[in-house]
Design a protein around this motif. Structure first.
Motif, PDB file in Angstrom:
ATOM      1  N   ALA A 181     -16.544 -39.388  10.673  1.00  0.00           N
ATOM      2  CA  ALA A 181     -16.126 -40.114  11.873  1.00  0.00           C
ATOM      3  C   ALA A 181     -16.191 -41.613  11.695  1.00  0.00           C
ATOM      4  O   ALA A 181     -15.438 -42.343  12.309  1.00  0.00           O
ATOM      5  CB  ALA A 181     -16.985 -39.700  13.059  1.00  0.00           C
ATOM      6  N   GLY A 182     -17.072 -42.106  10.861  1.00  0.00           N
ATOM      7  CA  GLY A 182     -17.219 -43.539  10.715  1.00  0.00           C
ATOM      8  C   GLY A 182     -18.115 -44.086  11.801  1.00  0.00           C
ATOM      9  O   GLY A 182     -18.753 -43.348  12.541  1.00  0.00           O
ATOM     10  N   PRO A 183     -18.180 -45.414  11.939  1.00  0.00           N
ATOM     11  CA  PRO A 183     -19.073 -45.994  12.946  1.00  0.00           C
ATOM     12  C   PRO A 183     -18.562 -45.685  14.353  1.00  0.00           C
ATOM     13  O   PRO A 183     -17.368 -45.731  14.624  1.00  0.00           O
ATOM     14  CB  PRO A 183     -19.018 -47.489  12.654  1.00  0.00           C
ATOM     15  N   LEU A 184     -19.487 -45.320  15.221  1.00  0.00           N
ATOM     16  CA  LEU A 184     -19.159 -45.019  16.614  1.00  0.00           C
ATOM     17  C   LEU A 184     -19.961 -45.920  17.535  1.00  0.00           C
ATOM     18  O   LEU A 184     -21.079 -46.323  17.203  1.00  0.00           O
ATOM     19  CB  LEU A 184     -19.497 -43.556  16.935  1.00  0.00           C
ATOM     20  N   PRO A 185     -19.441 -46.258  18.701  1.00  0.00           N
ATOM     21  CA  PRO A 185     -20.216 -47.059  19.653  1.00  0.00           C
ATOM     22  C   PRO A 185     -21.379 -46.236  20.222  1.00  0.00           C
ATOM     23  O   PRO A 185     -21.353 -45.007  20.204  1.00  0.00           O
ATOM     24  CB  PRO A 185     -19.195 -47.394  20.744  1.00  0.00           C
ATOM     25  N   ARG A 186     -22.367 -46.897  20.729  1.00  0.00           N
ATOM     26  CA  ARG A 186     -23.529 -46.199  21.295  1.00  0.00           C
ATOM     27  C   ARG A 186     -23.143 -45.281  22.447  1.00  0.00           C
ATOM     28  O   ARG A 186     -23.774 -44.268  22.684  1.00  0.00           O
ATOM     29  CB  ARG A 186     -24.552 -47.219  21.780  1.00  0.00           C
ATOM     30  N   ALA A 187     -22.098 -45.639  23.167  1.00  0.00           N
ATOM     31  CA  ALA A 187     -21.696 -44.858  24.336  1.00  0.00           C
ATOM     32  C   ALA A 187     -20.846 -43.639  23.979  1.00  0.00           C
ATOM     33  O   ALA A 187     -20.440 -42.896  24.862  1.00  0.00           O
ATOM     34  CB  ALA A 187     -20.918 -45.748  25.306  1.00  0.00           C
ATOM     35  N   SER A 188     -20.604 -43.395  22.704  1.00  0.00           N
ATOM     36  CA  SER A 188     -19.781 -42.252  22.306  1.00  0.00           C
ATOM     37  C   SER A 188     -20.449 -40.953  22.718  1.00  0.00           C
ATOM     38  O   SER A 188     -21.645 -40.749  22.513  1.00  0.00           O
ATOM     39  CB  SER A 188     -19.558 -42.259  20.785  1.00  0.00           C
ATOM     40  N   HIS A 220     -14.771 -34.224  14.941  1.00  0.00           N
ATOM     41  CA  HIS A 220     -13.755 -35.093  15.534  1.00  0.00           C
ATOM     42  C   HIS A 220     -14.383 -36.452  15.831  1.00  0.00           C
ATOM     43  O   HIS A 220     -15.595 -36.587  15.854  1.00  0.00           O
ATOM     44  CB  HIS A 220     -13.190 -34.475  16.820  1.00  0.00           C
ATOM     45  N   SER A 221     -13.530 -37.419  16.045  1.00  0.00           N
ATOM     46  CA  SER A 221     -13.999 -38.750  16.379  1.00  0.00           C
ATOM     47  C   SER A 221     -13.810 -38.983  17.871  1.00  0.00           C
ATOM     48  O   SER A 221     -12.754 -38.668  18.425  1.00  0.00           O
ATOM     49  CB  SER A 221     -13.209 -39.803  15.592  1.00  0.00           C
ATOM     50  N   GLY A 222     -14.806 -39.517  18.504  1.00  0.00           N
ATOM     51  CA  GLY A 222     -14.680 -39.855  19.919  1.00  0.00           C
ATOM     52  C   GLY A 222     -13.761 -41.041  20.162  1.00  0.00           C
ATOM     53  O   GLY A 222     -13.428 -41.359  21.299  1.00  0.00           O
TER      54      GLY A 222
END
Length: 109
Positions: A4-11, A19-21
């Motif tokens: 997914a890679g880097p995600l925001p804290r709110a994901s 899957h990626s949010g």
């Protein structure tokens, strides 16, 4: 494997999700697909070689032919009108000058 890679804290995507949010849903309404390869021509009598199957396409074709969006757009069943898409002069004083009508009535035999 999917990363997914880097995600925001709110994901809200769970850890290890497949899957990626952040990816856009394919059913989004934010993007529109415009197909402008269709060419429309007015027919005074008979039927069109390529019929128009939806009210959406009917109304888009009417706007393109008349070069205006100021027209009455109606959909319904009217046995006295041709099946599918038709254009006429509107008979409403003070209203739009033209009327696009998509007739849901089946063609009469």
């Amino acid at each position: 494997p999917f990363v997914a890679g880097p995600l925001p804290r709110a994901s809200l995507a769970p850890k290890g999700a497949q899957h990626s949010g952040l990816l856009e849903c394919p059913m989004t309404t934010r993007l529109t697909k415009v197909v402008d390869s269709a060419t429309y021509a007015a027919v005074d009598n008979g039927t069109c070689v390529e019929p128009i199957y939806t009210s959406y396409e009917c109304f888009q074709a009417a706007e393109e032919l008349l070069r205006t969006s100021d027209l009455a757009k109606e959909e319904g069943t009217a046995p006295d009108r041709p099946p599918g898409c038709s254009l006429s002069h509107a008979d409403r004083p003070g209203g739009p000058a033209h009327r696009a009508f998509f007739n849901l009535a089946p063609p009469s035999a």
